[in-house]
Design an enzyme around this catalytic site. Structure first.
Site, PDB file in Angstrom:
ATOM      1  N   LYS A 113     -52.335 -65.282  27.329  1.00 49.76           N
ATOM      2  CA  LYS A 113     -53.637 -65.641  27.890  1.00 49.76           C
ATOM      3  C   LYS A 113     -54.277 -64.449  28.625  1.00 49.76           C
ATOM      4  O   LYS A 113     -55.494 -64.363  28.724  1.00 49.76           O
ATOM      5  CB  LYS A 113     -53.497 -66.811  28.866  1.00 49.76           C
ATOM      6  CG  LYS A 113     -52.848 -68.063  28.305  1.00 49.76           C
ATOM      7  CD  LYS A 113     -53.715 -68.736  27.268  1.00 49.76           C
ATOM      8  CE  LYS A 113     -53.232 -70.147  26.959  1.00 49.76           C
ATOM      9  NZ  LYS A 113     -51.957 -70.204  26.232  1.00 49.76           N
TER      10      LYS A 113
HETATM   11  C1  LIG Z   1     -51.518 -70.953  25.196  1.00 45.60           C
HETATM   12  C2  LIG Z   1     -50.236 -70.574  24.590  1.00 45.60           C
HETATM   13  C3  LIG Z   1     -49.963 -70.871  23.243  1.00 45.60           C
HETATM   14  C4  LIG Z   1     -50.933 -71.623  22.372  1.00 45.60           C
HETATM   15  O1  LIG Z   1     -52.082 -70.882  22.083  1.00 45.60           O
HETATM   16  P1  LIG Z   1     -53.395 -71.597  21.565  1.00 45.60           P
HETATM   17  O2  LIG Z   1     -54.419 -70.532  21.514  1.00 45.60           O
HETATM   18  O3  LIG Z   1     -53.721 -72.656  22.581  1.00 45.60           O
HETATM   19  O4  LIG Z   1     -53.086 -72.194  20.240  1.00 45.60           O
HETATM   20  C5  LIG Z   1     -48.759 -70.435  22.713  1.00 45.60           C
HETATM   21  N1  LIG Z   1     -47.851 -69.793  23.474  1.00 45.60           N
HETATM   22  C6  LIG Z   1     -48.079 -69.509  24.773  1.00 45.60           C
HETATM   23  C7  LIG Z   1     -47.029 -68.822  25.562  1.00 45.60           C
HETATM   24  C8  LIG Z   1     -49.278 -69.880  25.373  1.00 45.60           C
HETATM   25  O5  LIG Z   1     -49.488 -69.585  26.658  1.00 45.60           O
END
Ligand SMILES: *Cc1c(COP(=O)(O)O)cnc(C)c1O
Length: 509
Positions: A113
C-alpha cells in the site's frame, strides 16, 4: 500528449479532470472514476531502461494525470519515493524457485500500500491547490489492515488534511493493529469497529454517499475524500511498478523484447491486479493476469463462472452456487474481502464501457447480492486466470520455498505463489512470471514462522520477529522496531452503526 478526463463507471457523461477525480475519490452515483480511454506509453522500452523508478513513475503517471504539470508531478514523485523506502530500487525483483518476486514492501509500513499511499497525499494536496479547494480534506478509510497504516503514515500531519481510519477490531494481525493504534499525528484518528472489513467499507461508502452529511460538513469547512484503493490516485501509482518490473527484466536480459510475461497477484479489493491490467494496456507485454484468492474466493468463483455472488459460494463439485458464502478470517487478512470494489472498473470495460450495463449489474449486486456477465463480457476477461489457496496450502508454500531456497515470503505473497504453482502445473505455461510480493514477512511473522515450524505457533509476534531475522538474514525493518515499544494512542471501538457519530466527534462538529 492527450488530455485524459475521468468519469464514473455508472455515467459516461459528467467528466472531471484527473485532479478533481483524485479529490473526490468516489463518484456521487457510487461508481468509480475511470479514464475515458486507457493511455499508451509514448516512450520506448529502450528509453525506459535508462530510467530509475522515479523516472519510470513520471513517464507512466503523466499519461493518466494529464492536468498535473510536469513540475507538479515530479514534485510529488520526488517526495514520495525518497529515503522513506529502504532501497533505492524502490521495488526490487528477487528470483526464487522459478518466479520473480516483485517486492513492493520496502516503504514505511512494509506493505505494498505504501507504493501508492506515499504519493497520494502529495497528489491530493497538489490537486487541492490546483482546484482552489477551500475546505479541509477529511480522508475516510476502511482497512483490512495494511491500507490503514499506510494511509495514516502518508497523511499524518499533512497540512489541510485529517484522516480517520476504520478497521475490523478482531480482523487484523496483532502487528497491523499495533502499527495503527500507535500512529502519531495531530490530524489522525483510528477506530476499531465490531464487524468485518466489508462492514467498515460499507459504512465508509455510506458516508461518502450521504448528501446531508456532506452538506453539513461543507458548512463546517470540511470535505470528504478517500484514500481507499478506489481512488484513481491510488491506482495510477500502482501501474508504475509493473512497467518497472518488465523493464528491469528486459534490462537484466531475463526476457527479450519478443517475450511476454505473466503476473500473479494476491488479490483482495482488485486494485493491484487492475493496475497490472492498465499496465498491459499501456503496452507492457503481459500475457496472463493470474488472480489469486485465499479461502474467501469470491473472485475465483467470479472468474470461473462469470457470476459474482457475495452471498452464495460456488460448489466446486456441481458447479452451482448452492452453498452459503461464509466470511473467513485468514492468515492473509488484507485479502479477506467479499466485495471487491475495484472489480467494477474491469466490469465496466467488459461491458464495452457501457455505463448503463455497469449500473444495472451493480444494482443487482446491491439488491440481489449477485450479478452475472453476458458471454461478450465474459470473453473480455480471457486474459485473466484465477486460483485460490487455503490456509494449509499457503503455509506449505511458505515452508517449502524457505526450505528449498532460504527465501521467506509473507502469507499474502504465499497465496499468490501457491496459486501460481497450480497454474503452472495445470497449463505447463513457462512464461517468465512476476509475483507481486505485497508484504514483508515481518508484518505477518506469527503465521509465517508458524508455517516454517509448528513449534513457533505458540510464541508471540515479537519473539518470532527475532527468530525470523535469524532465519532470513534480512534486517528487521524500521517499521517493526518503531512499534515494539510505542505507546497505544488510539483505543476507540464502535459499532458499525456509530461510524458517523465517531467521525463527527473527531471533527468536533
Ligand atoms: C491490500 C493488500 C492485498 C490486496 O490488494 P488489492 O489491491 O486490494 O487486491 C494483498 N496483500 C497485501 C499485503 C495487502 O496489503
Amino acid at each position: 500528449m492527450k488530455n485524459i478526463l475521468y468519469h464514473s463507471t455508472r455515467n459516461n457523461n459528467d467528466k472531471l479532470k484527473a485532479s478533481e477525480a483524485v479529490l473526490k475519490g468516489l463518484a456521487d452515483d457510487g461508481g468509480l472514476f475511470v479514464p475515458e480511454e486507457l493511455p499508451k506509453l509514448d516512450i520506448s522500452f529502450d528509453e525506459l531502461k535508462k530510467l530509475d523508478y522515479k523516472g519510470v513513475a513520471y513517464e507512466v503517471m503523466k499519461l493518466f494525470l494529464t492536468d498535473y504539470t510536469e513540475e507538479e508531478l515530479k514534485f510529488c514523485i520526488e517526495h514520495a519515493y525518497d529515503s522513506k523506502f529502504d532501497t533505492e530500487e524502490i521495488a526490487p525483483l528477487v528470483y526464487a524457485d522459478g518466479a520473480y518476486y516483485l517486492e513492493l514492501f520496502h516503504g514505511k509500513t512494509i506493505a505494498f500500500k505504501d507504493m501508492a499511499l506515499s504519493i497520494l497525499p502529495y497528489l491530493m494536496t497538489t490537486a487541492a491547490r490546483k482546484n482552489d479547494l477551500k475546505e479541509e480534506i477529511v480522508i475516510l478509510t476502511a482497512t483490512s489492515g495494511d491500507t490503514g497504516k499506510a494511509a495514516l503514515a502518508g497523511f499524518a500531519d499533512v497540512p489541510g488534511t485529517r484522516i480517520a481510519v476504520f478497521y475490523p477490531k478482531n480482523g487484523v494481525s496483532p502487528v497491523q493493529e499495533k502499527q495503527m493504534v500507535t500512529q502519531k499525528g495531530s490530524n489522525v484518528k483510528v477506530i476499531g469497529i465490531t464487524g468485518n472489513f466489508d462492514d467498515a467499507q460499507t459504512g465508509v461508502k455510506k458516508m461518502f454517499n450521504d448528501a446531508a452529511l456532506k452538506a453539513e460538513l461543507k458548512e463546517k469547512g470540511f470535505v470528504f475524500s478517500s484514500a481507499n484503493s478506489i481512488n484513481i490516485g491510488r491506482l495510477v501509482p500502482q501501474v508504475v511498478y509493473y512497467v518497472y518490473a518488465y523493464v528491469t527484466l528486459l534490462k537484466n536480459g531475463k526476457v527479450t523484447p519478443e517475450d511476454s510475461i505473466n503476473v500473479t497477484v494476491p488479490t483482495g479489493n482488485f486494485g493491484n491486479i487492475l493496475a497490472a491490467y492498465y499496465a498491459k494496456n499501456l503496452g507492457v507485454p503481459i500475457a496472463k493476469l493470474i488472480c489469486a484468492s485465499n479461502t474467501n474466493r469470491v473472485l475465483y468463483d467470479f472468474f470461473t463462472t462469470g457470476t459474482y455472488d457475495k452471498t452464495k459460494e460456488l460448489n466446486l463439485s456441481d458447479g452451482k452456487f448452492d452453498a452459503e458464502r461464509k466470511f473467513t478470517l485468514t492468515g492473509s487478512p488484507s485479502m479477506d474481502i467479499l466485495i471487491s470494489s475495484n472489480l467494477e472498473r474491469l466490469i465496466y470495460l467488459s461491458c464495452g464501457s457501457d455505463d448503463k450495463k455497469d449500473s444495472s449489474l451493480m444494482k443487482d449486486l446491491n439488491e440481489k447480492g449477485s450479478y452475472t456477465l453476458d458471454d461478450n463480457a465474459k470473453s473480455f476477461l480471457k486474459d485473466f486466470e484465477c486460483g485460490f489457496a487455503d490456509e494449509i496450502k499457503t503455509e506449505d508454500k511458505i515452508k517449502k520455498l524457505y526450505k528449498d531456497t532460504g527465501y521467506i515470503i509473507d502469507t499474502h505473497t504465499a497465496v499468490a505463489a501457491a496459486v501460481y504453482d497450480d497454474y503452472k502445473a495445470r497449463t505447463n505455461d513457462d512464461t517468465v512470471t512476476v509475483i507481486a510480493s505485497t508484504a514483508s514477512p515481518y508484518k505477518f511473522a506469527k503465521t509465517v514462522m508458524g508455517a516454517i515450524d509448528d513449534a513457533n505457533k505458540s510464541k508471540d509476534d515479537f519473539a518470532l520477529i527475532d527468530e525470523l531475522n535469524r532465519l532470513s538474514g534480512v534486517d528487521i525493518p524500521q517499521a517493526i522496531e518503531d512499534i515494539r515499544s510505542a505507546a497505544v494512542l488510539h483505543d476507540t471501538v464502535c459499532d458499525k452503526e456509530d461510524m458517523v457519530s465517531e467521525v463527527k466527534k473527531f471533527l468536533n462538529i
